[in-house]
Design an enzyme around this catalytic site. Structure first.
Site, PDB file in Angstrom:
ATOM      1  N   HIS A 118      64.774-175.342  51.744  1.00 23.69           N
ATOM      2  CA  HIS A 118      65.708-174.619  50.874  1.00 23.69           C
ATOM      3  C   HIS A 118      66.888-174.071  51.681  1.00 23.69           C
ATOM      4  CE1 HIS A 118      66.181-172.004  47.065  1.00 23.69           C
ATOM      5  NE2 HIS A 118      67.268-171.815  47.811  1.00 23.69           N
ATOM      6  N   HIS A 134      71.276-174.107  51.357  1.00 29.25           N
ATOM      7  CA  HIS A 134      72.477-174.520  50.624  1.00 29.25           C
ATOM      8  C   HIS A 134      73.582-174.901  51.607  1.00 29.25           C
ATOM      9  CE1 HIS A 134      71.281-172.828  46.599  1.00 29.25           C
ATOM     10  NE2 HIS A 134      70.490-172.113  47.375  1.00 29.25           N
ATOM     11  N   GLY A 155      71.916-170.031  40.620  1.00 30.64           N
ATOM     12  CA  GLY A 155      72.858-169.180  39.892  1.00 30.64           C
ATOM     13  C   GLY A 155      72.233-167.932  39.310  1.00 30.64           C
ATOM     14  N   HIS A 187      65.407-172.391  41.118  1.00 25.10           N
ATOM     15  CA  HIS A 187      65.511-170.991  41.533  1.00 25.10           C
ATOM     16  C   HIS A 187      64.965-170.134  40.397  1.00 25.10           C
ATOM     17  CE1 HIS A 187      68.411-172.430  44.526  1.00 25.10           C
ATOM     18  NE2 HIS A 187      68.487-171.223  45.045  1.00 25.10           N
ATOM     19  N   GLU A 239      63.301-164.749  41.260  1.00 20.50           N
ATOM     20  CA  GLU A 239      64.053-164.123  42.352  1.00 20.50           C
ATOM     21  C   GLU A 239      64.768-162.904  41.768  1.00 20.50           C
ATOM     22  OE1 GLU A 239      67.501-166.364  43.457  1.00 20.50           O
ATOM     23  OE2 GLU A 239      67.743-165.371  45.407  1.00 20.50           O
ATOM     24  N   ASP A 243      67.747-170.324  52.979  1.00 23.64           N
ATOM     25  CA  ASP A 243      68.638-170.205  51.819  1.00 23.64           C
ATOM     26  C   ASP A 243      70.100-170.442  52.241  1.00 23.64           C
ATOM     27  OD1 ASP A 243      68.967-169.977  49.101  1.00 23.64           O
ATOM     28  OD2 ASP A 243      68.957-167.791  49.041  1.00 23.64           O
ATOM     29  N   ASP A 244      70.712-169.426  52.874  1.00 19.79           N
ATOM     30  CA  ASP A 244      72.138-169.494  53.229  1.00 19.79           C
ATOM     31  C   ASP A 244      72.334-168.932  54.635  1.00 19.79           C
ATOM     32  OD1 ASP A 244      73.256-170.273  50.505  1.00 19.79           O
ATOM     33  OD2 ASP A 244      72.101-168.486  50.009  1.00 19.79           O
TER      34      ASP A 244
HETATM   35  N1  ADE Z   1      73.075-169.748  44.787  1.00 19.55           N
HETATM   36  C1  ADE Z   1      73.135-169.644  46.120  1.00 19.55           C
HETATM   37  N2  ADE Z   1      72.154-168.879  46.620  1.00 19.55           N
HETATM   38  C2  ADE Z   1      71.429-168.500  45.559  1.00 19.55           C
HETATM   39  C3  ADE Z   1      70.282-167.726  45.390  1.00 19.55           C
HETATM   40  N3  ADE Z   1      69.648-167.164  46.439  1.00 19.55           N
HETATM   41  N4  ADE Z   1      69.806-167.550  44.157  1.00 19.55           N
HETATM   42  C4  ADE Z   1      70.415-168.118  43.107  1.00 19.55           C
HETATM   43  N5  ADE Z   1      71.502-168.841  43.190  1.00 19.55           N
HETATM   44  C5  ADE Z   1      72.013-169.039  44.401  1.00 19.55           C
HETATM   45 ZN    ZN Z   2      68.934-170.781  47.066  1.00 20.20          ZN
END
Ligand code: ADE
Ligand code: ZN
Length: 346
Positions: free
Chosen positions: A22, A24, A181, A208, A211, A289-290
């Site tokens: 996971h 992005h 999103g 997703h 969360e 994630d990011d």
């Molecule tokens: N888009 C990018 N990161 C996200 C996240 N953690 N949750 C939902 N949408 C996302």
């Molecule tokens: Zn994500």
């Protein structure tokens, strides 16, 4: 960082072969690259790295909320100005993962986000990402697969277009469809027919859920959207019936601890329920994630899980094997990957 001065050496975790399910693309841009793009394309963003990073990375003194977290992606959408930029950021995302000793990665990207600034056709954007990811993966000897992502807060028409192209791009490295999103305000239900069709075409499904919304969203992801895996899903722990459903179906959770803290899901890192999920018998994995937005790597996330959440080295290695068991690959590839990883994890 707000609450995390590490004490062990990052090297212990860097040397482990790792698998990421996971991550992005849009959350993986190097800040230096963004500054160069801004200069080249005359974008009016702050001239220094310090100020730019405030706009696209989570800082210590800002609200840890999902709306603030999503704001970062709006700024990032300004950067995708040319095929060269999209090719470059994909290349660098794969390169950065390889340098972190991530040996298998599923990189997800949001074609609508990448296409928006210059109104690029979606299939062009998807071509550029697929080509760059494949070439870079080969160069660095890392296995990379791609997941196309759509957003709940955007139209089903756009999602349908992305899903259709993704279904036809399975020979170019796309293995799955994701929905991300604003989960707090948008249901996944309107997207159900699109996800059903994608699954029938051979794509795997990750959603997703659980969360920024509750356990019911995890149920919806599994029962309505046909999720093979859940992105995050940590709030599943609020409902034992949904925990039981996930266990019965063998649903795998792509857990992203630091991201959850920074987007306000857990009040502290220590309060994260990953250990409880493992104890409950759920199949979990550790992910970034990011990495750029959160200023982390998969190695630093393993270190944090070890130091803050008390996960042993053995448990961390099991999380890596879980990721391979849940990877969107053929059984033949899975066998090869598990063999290779087990050798590296001894
Ligand atoms: N888009 C990018 N990161 C996200 C996240 N953690 N949750 C939902 N949408 C996302
Ligand atoms: Zn994500």
């Amino acid at each position: 960082m707000r609450e995390y001065p590490p004490t062990t050496s990052l090297n212990i975790f860097l040397v482990l072969p790792k698998a990421e399910l996971h991550r992005h693309l849009e959350g993986s841009l190097r800040i230096e690259t963004m500054l160069e793009i801004a200069n080249e394309h005359g974008l009016t963003v702050p001239a220094s790295i310090v100020h730019l990073s405030d706009m696209v990375q989570i800082g210590e003194n800002e609200p840890y909320t999902f709306s603030n977290f999503l704001e970062k992606f709006k700024t990032l959408r300004l950067f995708y100005r040319s095929p060269e930029v999209i090719t470059r950021v994909t290349r660098e995302a794969v390169e950065d993962a390889a340098r972190d000793n991530v040996r298998y990665m599923e990189l997800r990207f949001t074609p609508v986000a990448l296409s928006r600034a210059e109104r690029f056709p979606l299939h062009d954007v998807m071509d550029w990402v697929c080509k760059s990811a494949t070439e870079t993966a080969e160069k660095f000897g890392i296995d990379v697969k791609l997941i196309a992502s759509v957003n709940r807060h955007e139209s089903t028409e756009l999602a349908e277009q992305v899903a259709w192209i993704a279904s036809n791009y399975q020979d170019k490295g796309i293995v799955g469809l994701d929905i991300a999103g604003n989960e707090a305000e948008f249901s996944g239900k309107p997207f159900a027919p699109i996800f059903r069709e994608a699954k029938e075409s051979g794509l795997k499904i990750t959603v997703h859920a659980g969360e920024w919304g509750g356990a019911e969203n995890v149920r919806e992801a599994i029962e309505v959207l046909g999720a093979d895996r859940i992105g995050h899903g940590v709030r599943v722990m609020e409902d034992e019936n949904v925990v039981a459903l996930a266990k019965e179906r063998g649903t795998v959770f792509e857990v992203c601890v630091t991201s959850n803290h920074q987007s306000g899901v857990t009040p502290t890192l220590k309060a994260h329920p990953l250990s409880k999920m493992i104890e409950a018998g759920l199949k979990t994995t550790i992910n970034t994630d990011d990495p750029s937005i959160s200023r982390i790597s998969l190695s630093s996330e393993f270190q944090m899980a070890n130091e803050k959440l008390g996960l042993s080295m053995k448990t961390l290695k099991e999380q890596t094997i879980n990721a391979l068991q849940a990877a969107f690959v053929s059984e033949e590839d899975r066998e090869r990957l598990v063999k290779e990883f087990k050798r590296g994890l001894e």
